[in-house]
Design a protein around this motif. Structure first.
Motif, PDB file in Angstrom:
ATOM      1  N   LEU A 195      62.177  56.450  -7.584  1.00  0.00           N
ATOM      2  CA  LEU A 195      62.123  55.301  -8.480  1.00  0.00           C
ATOM      3  C   LEU A 195      60.752  54.659  -8.344  1.00  0.00           C
ATOM      4  CD1 LEU A 195      64.769  52.560  -9.010  1.00  0.00           C
ATOM      5  CD2 LEU A 195      62.451  51.903  -8.402  1.00  0.00           C
ATOM      6  N   ILE A 196      60.174  54.233  -9.452  1.00  0.00           N
ATOM      7  CA  ILE A 196      58.879  53.556  -9.426  1.00  0.00           C
ATOM      8  C   ILE A 196      59.051  52.151  -9.993  1.00  0.00           C
ATOM      9  CG2 ILE A 196      58.139  54.535 -11.660  1.00  0.00           C
ATOM     10  CD1 ILE A 196      55.270  54.648 -10.405  1.00  0.00           C
ATOM     11  N   GLU A 197      58.531  51.161  -9.259  1.00  0.00           N
ATOM     12  CA  GLU A 197      58.682  49.766  -9.654  1.00  0.00           C
ATOM     13  C   GLU A 197      57.427  48.987  -9.301  1.00  0.00           C
ATOM     14  OE1 GLU A 197      62.095  46.529  -9.517  1.00  0.00           O
ATOM     15  OE2 GLU A 197      61.407  47.006  -7.502  1.00  0.00           O
ATOM     16  N   GLY A 198      57.135  47.940 -10.060  1.00  0.00           N
ATOM     17  CA  GLY A 198      56.008  47.096  -9.726  1.00  0.00           C
ATOM     18  C   GLY A 198      56.095  45.747 -10.391  1.00  0.00           C
ATOM     19  N   PHE A 199      55.319  44.801  -9.857  1.00  0.00           N
ATOM     20  CA  PHE A 199      55.243  43.442 -10.381  1.00  0.00           C
ATOM     21  C   PHE A 199      53.853  43.187 -10.943  1.00  0.00           C
ATOM     22  CE2 PHE A 199      54.106  38.949  -9.725  1.00  0.00           C
ATOM     23  CZ  PHE A 199      55.067  38.351 -10.516  1.00  0.00           C
ATOM     24  N   SER A 200      53.786  42.563 -12.124  1.00  0.00           N
ATOM     25  CA  SER A 200      52.528  42.165 -12.763  1.00  0.00           C
ATOM     26  C   SER A 200      51.684  43.408 -13.055  1.00  0.00           C
ATOM     27  CB  SER A 200      51.796  41.159 -11.871  1.00  0.00           C
ATOM     28  OG  SER A 200      50.771  40.512 -12.577  1.00  0.00           O
ATOM     29  N   GLY A 202      51.306  45.786 -11.176  1.00  0.00           N
ATOM     30  CA  GLY A 202      52.146  46.886 -10.707  1.00  0.00           C
ATOM     31  C   GLY A 202      53.222  47.265 -11.704  1.00  0.00           C
ATOM     32  N   GLY A 203      53.716  46.281 -12.473  1.00  0.00           N
ATOM     33  CA  GLY A 203      54.679  46.597 -13.524  1.00  0.00           C
ATOM     34  C   GLY A 203      54.047  47.412 -14.628  1.00  0.00           C
ATOM     35  N   TYR A 204      52.812  47.060 -14.967  1.00  0.00           N
ATOM     36  CA  TYR A 204      52.040  47.863 -15.927  1.00  0.00           C
ATOM     37  C   TYR A 204      51.881  49.284 -15.408  1.00  0.00           C
ATOM     38  CZ  TYR A 204      47.553  49.532 -17.976  1.00  0.00           C
ATOM     39  OH  TYR A 204      46.547  50.281 -18.561  1.00  0.00           O
ATOM     40  N   GLY A 205      51.525  49.413 -14.129  1.00  0.00           N
ATOM     41  CA  GLY A 205      51.350  50.730 -13.541  1.00  0.00           C
ATOM     42  C   GLY A 205      52.640  51.518 -13.480  1.00  0.00           C
ATOM     43  N   ALA A 206      53.748  50.852 -13.113  1.00  0.00           N
ATOM     44  CA  ALA A 206      55.037  51.535 -13.045  1.00  0.00           C
ATOM     45  C   ALA A 206      55.449  52.046 -14.413  1.00  0.00           C
ATOM     46  CB  ALA A 206      56.099  50.592 -12.490  1.00  0.00           C
ATOM     47  N   GLY A 210      55.555  55.892 -14.832  1.00  0.00           N
ATOM     48  CA  GLY A 210      56.937  56.319 -15.004  1.00  0.00           C
ATOM     49  C   GLY A 210      57.193  56.920 -16.363  1.00  0.00           C
ATOM     50  N   PHE A 211      56.557  56.373 -17.396  1.00  0.00           N
ATOM     51  CA  PHE A 211      56.736  56.892 -18.751  1.00  0.00           C
ATOM     52  C   PHE A 211      55.906  58.157 -19.000  1.00  0.00           C
ATOM     53  CE2 PHE A 211      57.943  52.523 -20.742  1.00  0.00           C
ATOM     54  CZ  PHE A 211      59.102  52.527 -19.981  1.00  0.00           C
ATOM     55  N   LYS A 212      54.782  58.270 -18.333  1.00  0.00           N
ATOM     56  CA  LYS A 212      53.933  59.450 -18.521  1.00  0.00           C
ATOM     57  C   LYS A 212      54.510  60.670 -17.805  1.00  0.00           C
ATOM     58  CE  LYS A 212      49.164  61.138 -18.151  1.00  0.00           C
ATOM     59  NZ  LYS A 212      47.758  60.796 -17.789  1.00  0.00           N
ATOM     60  N   PHE A 213      55.198  60.428 -16.674  1.00  0.00           N
ATOM     61  CA  PHE A 213      55.692  61.532 -15.862  1.00  0.00           C
ATOM     62  C   PHE A 213      57.207  61.415 -15.657  1.00  0.00           C
ATOM     63  CE2 PHE A 213      51.271  60.732 -14.547  1.00  0.00           C
ATOM     64  CZ  PHE A 213      50.711  61.989 -14.762  1.00  0.00           C
ATOM     65  N   PRO A 214      57.984  61.518 -16.746  1.00  0.00           N
ATOM     66  CA  PRO A 214      59.439  61.417 -16.592  1.00  0.00           C
ATOM     67  C   PRO A 214      60.029  62.543 -15.756  1.00  0.00           C
ATOM     68  CG  PRO A 214      58.874  62.160 -18.809  1.00  0.00           C
ATOM     69  CD  PRO A 214      57.588  61.739 -18.154  1.00  0.00           C
ATOM     70  N   GLU A 215      59.282  63.624 -15.595  1.00  0.00           N
ATOM     71  CA  GLU A 215      59.756  64.716 -14.752  1.00  0.00           C
ATOM     72  C   GLU A 215      59.673  64.381 -13.265  1.00  0.00           C
ATOM     73  OE1 GLU A 215      55.321  65.476 -15.243  1.00  0.00           O
ATOM     74  OE2 GLU A 215      56.967  64.618 -16.418  1.00  0.00           O
ATOM     75  N   LEU A 216      58.959  63.303 -12.925  1.00  0.00           N
ATOM     76  CA  LEU A 216      58.794  62.913 -11.528  1.00  0.00           C
ATOM     77  C   LEU A 216      59.681  61.739 -11.124  1.00  0.00           C
ATOM     78  CD1 LEU A 216      54.927  63.131 -10.993  1.00  0.00           C
ATOM     79  CD2 LEU A 216      56.672  64.823 -10.399  1.00  0.00           C
ATOM     80  N   PHE A 217      60.007  60.849 -12.068  1.00  0.00           N
ATOM     81  CA  PHE A 217      60.714  59.618 -11.728  1.00  0.00           C
ATOM     82  C   PHE A 217      62.018  59.509 -12.507  1.00  0.00           C
ATOM     83  CE2 PHE A 217      56.145  58.761 -11.226  1.00  0.00           C
ATOM     84  CZ  PHE A 217      56.117  58.432  -9.874  1.00  0.00           C
ATOM     85  N   GLY A 218      63.105  59.268 -11.799  1.00  0.00           N
ATOM     86  CA  GLY A 218      64.391  59.103 -12.447  1.00  0.00           C
ATOM     87  C   GLY A 218      64.654  57.696 -12.929  1.00  0.00           C
ATOM     88  N   ALA A 219      63.882  56.723 -12.430  1.00  0.00           N
ATOM     89  CA  ALA A 219      64.073  55.330 -12.836  1.00  0.00           C
ATOM     90  C   ALA A 219      62.743  54.597 -12.793  1.00  0.00           C
ATOM     91  CB  ALA A 219      65.090  54.638 -11.938  1.00  0.00           C
ATOM     92  N   VAL A 220      62.593  53.628 -13.706  1.00  0.00           N
ATOM     93  CA  VAL A 220      61.358  52.859 -13.855  1.00  0.00           C
ATOM     94  C   VAL A 220      61.731  51.388 -13.995  1.00  0.00           C
ATOM     95  CG1 VAL A 220      59.240  52.546 -15.194  1.00  0.00           C
ATOM     96  CG2 VAL A 220      60.316  54.820 -15.065  1.00  0.00           C
ATOM     97  N   SER A 221      61.088  50.520 -13.215  1.00  0.00           N
ATOM     98  CA  SER A 221      61.416  49.097 -13.241  1.00  0.00           C
ATOM     99  C   SER A 221      60.148  48.264 -13.381  1.00  0.00           C
ATOM    100  CB  SER A 221      62.155  48.709 -11.958  1.00  0.00           C
ATOM    101  OG  SER A 221      62.436  47.328 -11.927  1.00  0.00           O
ATOM    102  N   LEU A 222      60.131  47.381 -14.397  1.00  0.00           N
ATOM    103  CA  LEU A 222      58.987  46.524 -14.691  1.00  0.00           C
ATOM    104  C   LEU A 222      59.373  45.087 -14.404  1.00  0.00           C
ATOM    105  CD1 LEU A 222      58.980  49.063 -16.702  1.00  0.00           C
ATOM    106  CD2 LEU A 222      57.518  47.672 -18.150  1.00  0.00           C
TER     107      LEU A 222
END
Length: 323
Positions: A195-200, A202-206, A210-222
């Protein structure tokens, strides 16, 4: 107040599932922290909450400063600082990782991984408070154990490969850090275990990773994510025009086309079908946050793209994890 998008409901998400499984939270936490400690219905388990250090982040250093690839070590329960040699950076790069209870006593067990992306300023002051909160939640059986990787995204790294090549943050994370973590620690080395998550920032980065590499991350949190606007310099909440222009010049080469090409929105449009099929996404934003309108627009675009996601707004909360 929590809202789940219409597209989420159409794809089998429900308010009850989100409340009882995805957002199970210990009592006594602040409203934004309530959304940071989470339980997913997949093997990935998110359990993050804010510590006091987040509310008192030091100002970001000038963008002319040399990159701090090795940060000071943070001390806290279960925390270990690691380093790896980065070919992309041409230097050793550090990270912190939280090791949950049971890791040492159950040598045959593998654990899901949460990749935490800090906001601007470097984020090192928040690592120990976050680890303490998470450790307490695990020991109280409020959330299952997981490894948490605190990424070194630099003070203003933006979690992209800078156009001039001097700070290849995306390449470091995707091509070097994740393989290093999977080869060094007992992870679940598939997307279902990440899972990839970030704040501010970091949310932009997550969102973009997360959206560019859906094959790597099962969940994304902004969480309070930004920048999500179409033009960094013309609509720049929480900064001034000169600072936004400086960031635009140094990170994106002053190139609006490059800024758009690497944006979370662009990644969502490219991978909408894959994200809609099998990725859990959520957006959390305070209603007094200066980035609120940009987050609303981003949420609406995900709805238009039919990407299921949880949409949570917090009344009376600004761009402050401790509100």
């Amino acid at each position: 107040m929590q809202r789940v998008s219409a597209s989420a409901r159409k794809n089998g998400f429900s308010q009850d599932i989100m409340d009882t499984r995805m957002f199970r939270t210990p009592p006594g936490m602040t409203r934004l922290a309530l959304c940071w400690l989470s339980r997913l219905v997949m093997p990935v388990v998110l359990a993050l909450c804010a510590g006091p250090a987040f509310a008192q982040r030091p100002p970001a250093p000038p963008l002319t400063a040399q990159p701090q690839w090795i940060t000071p070590a943070a001390s806290g329960p279960g925390l270990v600082q690691g380093t790896y040699e980065s070919r992309a950076a041409g230097a050793a790069v550090s990270y912190h990782i939280y090791i949950p209870p049971g890791y040492a006593s159950e040598p045959g067990r593998r654990f899901p991984v949460i990749y935490w992306l800090h906001g601007s300023g470097g984020g090192i002051s928040g690592v120990a408070p976050l680890a303490r909160k998470f450790d307490g939640a695990i020991r109280a059986s409020l959330t299952p154990p997981a490894l948490i990787v605190f990424i070194n995204g630099l003070a203003q790294g933006m979690y992209v490969d800078w156009k001039d090549g001097t700070r290849p943050i995306e390449t470091i994370i995707i091509s070097e850090l994740i393989p290093h973590i999977d080869s060094t620690w007992r992870t679940i080395p598939q997307r279902e275990g990440r899972l990839i998550e970030g704040f501010s920032m970091g949310g932009y980065g997550a969102a973009r990773l997360g959206f560019k590499f859906p094959e790597l991350f099962g969940a994304v949190s902004l969480l309070g994510a930004g920048p999500l606007q179409a033009d960094l310099t013309r609509d720049a909440p929480r900064t001034n025009e000169a600072r936004a222009l400086d960031l635009m010049t140094r990170v994106y080469g002053g190139d609006q086309a490059y800024f758009e090409a690497v944006s979370p929105l662009r990644m969502a449009r490219i991978n909408a079908q894959a994200l809609a099929a099998d990725t859990r996404v959520r957006i959390v934003i305070g209603e007094l946050d200066e980035t609120y309108s940009n987050n609303v627009a981003f949420h609406q675009e995900l709805e238009r793209l039919a990407i299921p996601h949880a949409w949570t707004t917090l009344p009376g909360v600004g761009h402050d994890p401790m509100a």
